[in-house]
Scaffold this active site. Structure first.
Site, mmCIF file in Angstrom:
data_model
loop_
_atom_site.group_PDB
_atom_site.id
_atom_site.type_symbol
_atom_site.label_atom_id
_atom_site.label_comp_id
_atom_site.label_asym_id
_atom_site.label_seq_id
_atom_site.Cartn_x
_atom_site.Cartn_y
_atom_site.Cartn_z
ATOM 1 N N SER A 57 42.222 45.306 36.240
ATOM 2 C CA SER A 57 42.523 45.564 34.835
ATOM 3 C C SER A 57 41.882 46.888 34.457
ATOM 4 C CB SER A 57 41.944 44.448 33.953
ATOM 5 O OG SER A 57 42.014 44.772 32.580
ATOM 6 N N TYR A 70 34.574 39.173 30.890
ATOM 7 C CA TYR A 70 35.852 39.605 31.446
ATOM 8 C C TYR A 70 35.712 40.984 32.064
ATOM 9 C CZ TYR A 70 40.856 40.557 31.833
ATOM 10 O OH TYR A 70 42.112 40.869 32.310
#
Length: 207
Positions: A57, A70
């Site tokens: 990501s 995250y």
């Protein structure tokens, strides 16, 4: 070819994050990548060819408020990809990491995507397939985001960057629409208590 695509993204203030949620993100976003590579890479190396794509990501490069864990897991996924790529260099096995920005899926439900670089799942899939030819180490999605961020890091002082982040609302992960994310969060909550780390913790408490 192996594509490690599984990922979960609960967000919110770090101090309020339940341990089960932390465990779920680590189990899926980090252990999932490592387990997949561990299962496939030796077989590929023995065959003398193979390609692994890990869906990381842009959160593995750009830190964001409300996404501390995250961010941690995606930094880990990127690091694992780059390290494994070097370890298997010369064996015929290559490893690539795809770094999407906001993908228009349930994962980003509740977010104001009008202020973020976004991409459709099909575009990410096309980039995954393209790495079969390019064997690129890292590819952002959209493709301009990673080079743009590196340019910002090189040329823009942190004080200026801080002002820009405030203007674009970089902390929106702390204020995602809970109604828009309800179905996604309900599913995550059900799975959080069944993650391996959470199960081990519960067993330890019982003992």
């Amino acid at each position: 070819m192996l594509v490690n695509n599984a990922g979960v993204m609960p967000v919110g203030p770090f101090a309020d994050e339940p341990e089960t949620t932390t465990d779920l993100m680590i189990d899926v976003n980090v252990r999932g990548v490592l387990n997949g590579m561990h299962a496939a890479a030796p077989l590929m190396a023995a065959a003398g060819r193979g390609h692994i794509v890990n869906i990381a990501s842009m959160a593995g490069v750009i830190p964001l408020p409300g996404m501390a864990t995250y961010n941690t897991t995606k930094f880990a996924a990127l690091g694992a990809s780059l390290a494994a790529r070097r370890e298997y260099d010369g064996t015929g096995v290559t490893v690539s990491a795809i770094l999407p920005a906001a993908v228009r899926t349930e994962l980003s439900s509740g977010a104001d995507l009008s202020v973020l670089p976004t991409v459709d799942p099909g575009q990410v899939a096309e980039q995954v397939l393209a790495t079969l030819t390019t064997r690129a180490a890292t590819v952002s999605s959209p493709a301009w985001v990673l080079p743009g961020w590196r340019l910002v890091q090189t040329l823009v002082p942190e004080t200026v960057e801080r002002l820009a982040r405030q203007v674009i609302g970089h902390d929106q992960a702390l204020a995602l629409d809970p109604v828009g994310r309800k179905d996604y969060l309900d599913r995550l909550e059900r799975h959080a208590g069944t993650s391996p780390a959470a199960t081990r913790a519960a067993e330890a408490v019982r003992r």
